[in-house]
Design a protein around this motif. Structure first.
Motif, PDB file in Angstrom:
ATOM      1  N   ASP A 144       1.090  -1.326  -0.446  1.00 48.48           N
ATOM      2  CA  ASP A 144       0.195   0.057  -0.129  1.00 48.48           C
ATOM      3  C   ASP A 144       0.472   1.430   0.403  1.00 48.48           C
ATOM      4  O   ASP A 144       0.454   2.624  -0.732  1.00 48.48           O
ATOM      5  CB  ASP A 144      -0.961  -0.075   0.931  1.00 48.48           C
ATOM      6  N   ARG A 145       1.857   1.143   0.816  1.00 46.26           N
ATOM      7  CA  ARG A 145       2.391   2.007   0.487  1.00 46.26           C
ATOM      8  C   ARG A 145       3.098   2.801  -0.383  1.00 46.26           C
ATOM      9  O   ARG A 145       3.782   3.821  -0.640  1.00 46.26           O
ATOM     10  CB  ARG A 145       3.763   1.700   1.773  1.00 46.26           C
ATOM     11  N   TRP A 146       3.996   1.573  -1.424  1.00 44.62           N
ATOM     12  CA  TRP A 146       4.720   1.912  -3.009  1.00 44.62           C
ATOM     13  C   TRP A 146       3.593   2.182  -3.629  1.00 44.62           C
ATOM     14  O   TRP A 146       3.800   2.457  -4.968  1.00 44.62           O
ATOM     15  CB  TRP A 146       5.519   0.835  -3.016  1.00 44.62           C
ATOM     16  N   ASN A 147       2.364   2.284  -3.951  1.00 40.09           N
ATOM     17  CA  ASN A 147       1.006   2.025  -4.801  1.00 40.09           C
ATOM     18  C   ASN A 147       0.863   4.119  -4.775  1.00 40.09           C
ATOM     19  O   ASN A 147      -0.114   3.878  -4.578  1.00 40.09           O
ATOM     20  CB  ASN A 147      -0.111   1.324  -3.799  1.00 40.09           C
ATOM     21  N   ARG A 148       1.867   4.675  -4.878  1.00 39.84           N
ATOM     22  CA  ARG A 148       1.847   5.801  -5.792  1.00 39.84           C
ATOM     23  C   ARG A 148       1.840   6.342  -6.642  1.00 39.84           C
ATOM     24  O   ARG A 148       2.856   5.683  -7.694  1.00 39.84           O
ATOM     25  CB  ARG A 148       2.461   6.385  -4.780  1.00 39.84           C
ATOM     26  N   PRO A 149       1.215   7.015  -7.888  1.00 42.00           N
ATOM     27  CA  PRO A 149       0.992   7.019  -8.651  1.00 42.00           C
ATOM     28  C   PRO A 149       2.847   7.339  -9.367  1.00 42.00           C
ATOM     29  O   PRO A 149       3.214   8.889  -9.022  1.00 42.00           O
ATOM     30  CB  PRO A 149      -0.120   8.791  -9.794  1.00 42.00           C
ATOM     31  N   ILE A 150       3.020   6.774 -10.094  1.00 44.15           N
ATOM     32  CA  ILE A 150       3.890   7.095 -11.122  1.00 44.15           C
ATOM     33  C   ILE A 150       4.252   8.055 -12.044  1.00 44.15           C
ATOM     34  O   ILE A 150       3.602   7.370 -12.834  1.00 44.15           O
ATOM     35  CB  ILE A 150       4.915   5.596 -10.832  1.00 44.15           C
ATOM     36  N   PRO A 151       4.945   9.330 -12.488  1.00 37.86           N
ATOM     37  CA  PRO A 151       4.867   9.112 -13.634  1.00 37.86           C
ATOM     38  C   PRO A 151       5.666   9.160 -14.686  1.00 37.86           C
ATOM     39  O   PRO A 151       6.709   8.320 -14.377  1.00 37.86           O
ATOM     40  CB  PRO A 151       6.047  11.110 -12.879  1.00 37.86           C
ATOM     41  N   ALA A 152       4.520   9.488 -15.969  1.00 37.76           N
ATOM     42  CA  ALA A 152       5.553   8.315 -16.233  1.00 37.76           C
ATOM     43  C   ALA A 152       6.700   8.919 -17.067  1.00 37.76           C
ATOM     44  O   ALA A 152       7.242   9.423 -17.388  1.00 37.76           O
ATOM     45  CB  ALA A 152       3.880   8.583 -18.409  1.00 37.76           C
ATOM     46  N   TRP A 153       7.496   7.838 -17.213  1.00 45.45           N
ATOM     47  CA  TRP A 153       9.653   7.779 -18.311  1.00 45.45           C
ATOM     48  C   TRP A 153       9.321   8.447 -19.407  1.00 45.45           C
ATOM     49  O   TRP A 153       8.948   7.937 -20.164  1.00 45.45           O
ATOM     50  CB  TRP A 153       9.506   6.145 -17.703  1.00 45.45           C
ATOM     51  N   ARG A 154       9.837   8.824 -19.352  1.00 42.52           N
ATOM     52  CA  ARG A 154      10.366  10.053 -20.898  1.00 42.52           C
ATOM     53  C   ARG A 154      11.646  10.070 -21.001  1.00 42.52           C
ATOM     54  O   ARG A 154      12.780  10.436 -20.304  1.00 42.52           O
ATOM     55  CB  ARG A 154       9.621  11.615 -20.713  1.00 42.52           C
ATOM     56  N   PRO A 155      11.929   9.784 -22.601  1.00 43.24           N
ATOM     57  CA  PRO A 155      13.700   9.661 -23.006  1.00 43.24           C
ATOM     58  C   PRO A 155      14.228  10.731 -22.760  1.00 43.24           C
ATOM     59  O   PRO A 155      13.573  12.076 -22.681  1.00 43.24           O
ATOM     60  CB  PRO A 155      13.486   8.710 -23.922  1.00 43.24           C
ATOM     61  N   PRO A 156      15.216  10.769 -22.762  1.00 40.06           N
ATOM     62  CA  PRO A 156      15.764  11.598 -22.611  1.00 40.06           C
ATOM     63  C   PRO A 156      16.000  12.748 -23.495  1.00 40.06           C
ATOM     64  O   PRO A 156      16.024  14.105 -23.094  1.00 40.06           O
ATOM     65  CB  PRO A 156      17.676  11.711 -22.535  1.00 40.06           C
ATOM     66  N   LEU A 157      15.947  12.727 -24.508  1.00 37.57           N
ATOM     67  CA  LEU A 157      15.865  12.985 -25.711  1.00 37.57           C
ATOM     68  C   LEU A 157      13.931  14.381 -25.992  1.00 37.57           C
ATOM     69  O   LEU A 157      13.649  14.545 -27.021  1.00 37.57           O
ATOM     70  CB  LEU A 157      15.685  12.161 -27.316  1.00 37.57           C
ATOM     71  N   GLU A 158      13.503  13.380 -24.883  1.00 34.98           N
ATOM     72  CA  GLU A 158      12.141  14.102 -25.424  1.00 34.98           C
ATOM     73  C   GLU A 158      12.076  15.693 -24.508  1.00 34.98           C
ATOM     74  O   GLU A 158      11.591  17.187 -24.524  1.00 34.98           O
ATOM     75  CB  GLU A 158      11.129  13.692 -24.015  1.00 34.98           C
ATOM     76  N   SER A 159      13.434  15.881 -23.450  1.00 40.00           N
ATOM     77  CA  SER A 159      14.292  17.352 -23.135  1.00 40.00           C
ATOM     78  C   SER A 159      14.051  18.622 -24.574  1.00 40.00           C
ATOM     79  O   SER A 159      15.238  17.807 -25.202  1.00 40.00           O
ATOM     80  CB  SER A 159      14.685  17.400 -22.011  1.00 40.00           C
ATOM     81  N   GLU A 160      14.142  19.536 -24.219  1.00 39.95           N
ATOM     82  CA  GLU A 160      14.656  20.827 -25.355  1.00 39.95           C
ATOM     83  C   GLU A 160      16.017  20.380 -25.341  1.00 39.95           C
ATOM     84  O   GLU A 160      16.582  20.804 -27.055  1.00 39.95           O
ATOM     85  CB  GLU A 160      13.524  21.905 -25.167  1.00 39.95           C
ATOM     86  N   GLY A 161      16.753  20.843 -24.106  1.00 41.70           N
ATOM     87  CA  GLY A 161      17.980  21.227 -24.564  1.00 41.70           C
ATOM     88  C   GLY A 161      18.585  20.016 -25.657  1.00 41.70           C
ATOM     89  O   GLY A 161      19.233  20.288 -26.276  1.00 41.70           O
ATOM     90  N   LEU A 162      18.841  18.777 -24.998  1.00 41.78           N
ATOM     91  CA  LEU A 162      19.375  17.284 -25.519  1.00 41.78           C
ATOM     92  C   LEU A 162      18.613  17.179 -27.164  1.00 41.78           C
ATOM     93  O   LEU A 162      19.389  17.007 -28.422  1.00 41.78           O
ATOM     94  CB  LEU A 162      18.636  16.320 -24.900  1.00 41.78           C
ATOM     95  N   ARG A 163      17.174  17.987 -27.499  1.00 41.59           N
ATOM     96  CA  ARG A 163      16.759  17.366 -28.519  1.00 41.59           C
ATOM     97  C   ARG A 163      17.572  18.789 -29.179  1.00 41.59           C
ATOM     98  O   ARG A 163      17.380  18.260 -30.984  1.00 41.59           O
ATOM     99  CB  ARG A 163      14.917  18.010 -29.180  1.00 41.59           C
ATOM    100  N   ASP A 164      17.031  19.962 -29.135  1.00 39.79           N
ATOM    101  CA  ASP A 164      17.953  21.481 -30.161  1.00 39.79           C
ATOM    102  C   ASP A 164      19.491  20.740 -30.183  1.00 39.79           C
ATOM    103  O   ASP A 164      20.144  20.858 -31.560  1.00 39.79           O
ATOM    104  CB  ASP A 164      17.938  22.828 -29.105  1.00 39.79           C
ATOM    105  N   MET A 165      20.165  20.352 -29.125  1.00 37.86           N
ATOM    106  CA  MET A 165      21.471  19.730 -29.201  1.00 37.86           C
ATOM    107  C   MET A 165      21.781  18.862 -30.315  1.00 37.86           C
ATOM    108  O   MET A 165      22.703  18.620 -31.908  1.00 37.86           O
ATOM    109  CB  MET A 165      22.271  19.489 -28.151  1.00 37.86           C
ATOM    110  N   LEU A 166      21.548  17.447 -30.312  1.00 42.41           N
ATOM    111  CA  LEU A 166      21.302  16.241 -31.811  1.00 42.41           C
ATOM    112  C   LEU A 166      20.864  17.003 -32.653  1.00 42.41           C
ATOM    113  O   LEU A 166      21.596  16.976 -33.442  1.00 42.41           O
ATOM    114  CB  LEU A 166      19.776  15.543 -31.218  1.00 42.41           C
ATOM    115  N   GLU A 167      20.117  18.185 -33.143  1.00 43.27           N
ATOM    116  CA  GLU A 167      19.634  18.554 -34.120  1.00 43.27           C
ATOM    117  C   GLU A 167      21.290  20.045 -34.684  1.00 43.27           C
ATOM    118  O   GLU A 167      21.151  19.581 -35.445  1.00 43.27           O
ATOM    119  CB  GLU A 167      18.453  19.690 -34.105  1.00 43.27           C
ATOM    120  N   LYS A 168      21.689  20.111 -34.160  1.00 39.94           N
ATOM    121  CA  LYS A 168      22.810  21.170 -34.175  1.00 39.94           C
ATOM    122  C   LYS A 168      23.516  20.423 -34.575  1.00 39.94           C
ATOM    123  O   LYS A 168      24.110  20.670 -35.842  1.00 39.94           O
ATOM    124  CB  LYS A 168      23.109  21.862 -32.835  1.00 39.94           C
ATOM    125  N   PHE A 169      23.758  19.053 -34.254  1.00 35.80           N
ATOM    126  CA  PHE A 169      24.843  17.633 -34.096  1.00 35.80           C
ATOM    127  C   PHE A 169      24.202  17.103 -36.015  1.00 35.80           C
ATOM    128  O   PHE A 169      25.418  17.152 -36.303  1.00 35.80           O
ATOM    129  CB  PHE A 169      24.950  16.727 -32.842  1.00 35.80           C
TER     130      PHE A 169
END
Length: 155
Positions: free
Chosen positions: A8-33
């Motif tokens: 019961d203590r561990w039955n809390r909602p966990i936010p969905a995992w977002r892959p690292p490339l979902e962040s704007e900074g990494l996406r911008d860096m990848l596009e520049k590369f």
């Protein structure tokens, strides 16, 4: 009284995992590369040589050559700024300003004026390259090395 278990203590909602490339900074860096074009001194000198040759390039090649020379100028200026050559060396700073000025000029309409404009671009590329080599910002082009794959060298 309610009884809670460990489950019961561990039955809390966990936010969905977002892959690292979902962040704007990494996406911008990848596009520049992906857009990055490696420094190829041999291709740069090939383009300068085609323009500075005694025989001017054909009219249908002028626009493509101008674009490549502008790209070389932009790349050299970016390298110089990154190496702080404009702050450390007055001549480099002057060449950077000259490169920016000639790069921003529009291509003239007639063949003779366009060829003269290309020569100014090529001269600016060559002078800035020489200064960047002498200050240690870039290596001198190795003319024995094959071209970088995917780079169009002048015919």
């Amino acid at each position: 009284m309610t009884h809670t278990t460990a489950i019961d203590r561990w039955n809390r909602p966990i936010p969905a995992w977002r892959p690292p490339l979902e962040s704007e900074g990494l996406r911008d860096m990848l596009e520049k590369f992906r857009r990055w074009d490696p420094y190829d001194g041999g291709a740069l000198l090939d383009d300068v040589g085609v323009v500075m040759d005694e025989v001017p390039p054909p009219e249908d090649a002028l626009e493509e050559l101008a674009e490549r020379l502008r790209g070389h100028l932009m790349q050299l200026v970016d390298i110089a700024i990154g190496a702080e050559a404009d702050d450390k060396d007055e001549e480099a700073a002057a060449l950077i300003e000259r490169a920016r000025a000639v790069r921003s000029e529009d291509m003239p309409g007639d063949h003779r004026a366009a060829s003269a404009h290309l020569r100014r671009l090529a001269w600016a590329v060559n002078e800035l390259l020489e200064r960047m080599v002498s200050t240690g910002c870039v290596k001198a082009p190795d003319l024995q090395q094959p071209p970088v794959p995917g780079r169009g060298r002048a015919a």
